[in-house]
Design an enzyme around this catalytic site. Sequence first.
Site, PDB file in Angstrom:
ATOM      1  N   ALA A 108      21.305  22.735   6.240  1.00  0.00           N
ATOM      2  CA  ALA A 108      21.813  21.590   6.996  1.00  0.00           C
ATOM      3  C   ALA A 108      20.968  21.236   8.222  1.00  0.00           C
ATOM      4  O   ALA A 108      21.101  20.149   8.773  1.00  0.00           O
ATOM      5  CB  ALA A 108      23.250  21.858   7.440  1.00  0.00           C
TER       6      ALA A 108
ATOM      7  N   HIS B  72     -12.719   8.580  -0.375  1.00  0.00           N
ATOM      8  CA  HIS B  72     -14.144   8.888  -0.436  1.00  0.00           C
ATOM      9  C   HIS B  72     -14.701   9.336   0.913  1.00  0.00           C
ATOM     10  O   HIS B  72     -14.274   8.897   1.975  1.00  0.00           O
ATOM     11  CB  HIS B  72     -14.967   7.692  -0.952  1.00  0.00           C
ATOM     12  CG  HIS B  72     -14.456   6.364  -0.525  1.00  0.00           C
ATOM     13  ND1 HIS B  72     -14.286   5.311  -1.380  1.00  0.00           N
ATOM     14  CD2 HIS B  72     -14.034   5.924   0.682  1.00  0.00           C
ATOM     15  CE1 HIS B  72     -13.806   4.263  -0.727  1.00  0.00           C
ATOM     16  NE2 HIS B  72     -13.641   4.617   0.530  1.00  0.00           N
TER      17      HIS B  72
END
Length: 409
Positions: free
Chosen positions: A8, A306
Amino acid sequence: MDSIILCAGKGERLKPLTENRPKPMIPIAGKPILQHIIEKVEDLVDNIYIVVKYKKEKIIDYFKDYPKVKFLEQGKIDGTGQAVLTAKDYVDNEFLVINGDIIFEDDLRGFLKYKYAIAVKEVENPENFGVVVLDEENNIVEIQEKPKNPKSNLINAGIYKFDRKIFDLIEKTKISKRGEREITDAIKQLIKEEKVKGIKLEGYWNDVGRPWDVLEANKHLLSKINRDIKGKIEENVVIKGNVVIEENAIIKANSVIEGPAIIKKGAVVGPLAYIRPYTVLMENTFVGNSSEVKASIIMKNTKIPHLSYVGDSIIGENCNFGCNTITANLRFDDKPVKVNIKGKRVESVRKLGIIMGDNVKTGIQVSFMPGVKVGSNCWIGASCLIDRDIESNTFVYKKDELIFKKLNW
């Protein structure tokens, strides 16, 4: 026999990773922390009650089809004691309780023969945990909360065996000034009334509370994987060591992958990419031409197209890196990288890159200094050097003055 898993909490120390997911849903070695825990107990118990609250829909959606899993929502009162109390009307007389943010190796069958038991682990820094003191018969006689002068180097490891008596003790504990009801208060009373066995964990254990804990646990679990290549491998690809490449993943030509590493389904690597050890590429990620990723977790749908380098970092979901985005991960003086955790500057580990939330975009030529945290939903403009944390929903860019001067030829 049932089990209760406590999920929780918000995981404040792991922000920005927990901005969009609860801590138990952070992926380590290709699957959420919570899934690792469930796999440790599902053969031992009849029901697994997961107590949820913060970002509960993430947990419910992921585990909704697990046959033994049931969900209970914690109410307004916070704290581990209150979380356990949430399951009062559902569990059997005897049950396991496990914190939802730990990675551990030990088999839990040994717990089942005791009425009351708590896992303890020997650590080098017990002052940062709840310290447990045992007698000669390994019964717990005292619990110290983060003591300056710990009486032992054994700490509470967050795994418990109780019966229904614990519910009565929790209900009698006072709610703290922070509005929480803690399980430790009930346990302190329990050890006065009953014999509570301290079971020493011998295998790996990690209380995943800080970003570098995530990476450390990831390394350990990856060191245990076996080679399993199912994806598409193009020509001139080099794969070394234990590497998992799932179905529908693609490794394009001339790429190199060094294990241990996991490439999840839908991921695309290359061409000419370099995946170094202890890396996990989650589903539908992309590491493109001449990019290098080392000892990092790249979450779902993130693209590193890239000429980029990512080292010792955790990158959230749906991020996109511009060309030549670089993460630094090492100080000149070789000292531990410092990181901001809940407003305090703390030392982490020798090598640590960046911790990035979800939905972040970088422009070309962006560089990050070691230990920087970037919140979710940020844009970072071209040619920026990021040397400090960035809050969520921030656009960072710089203005360069361009000077145009006429040449008199």
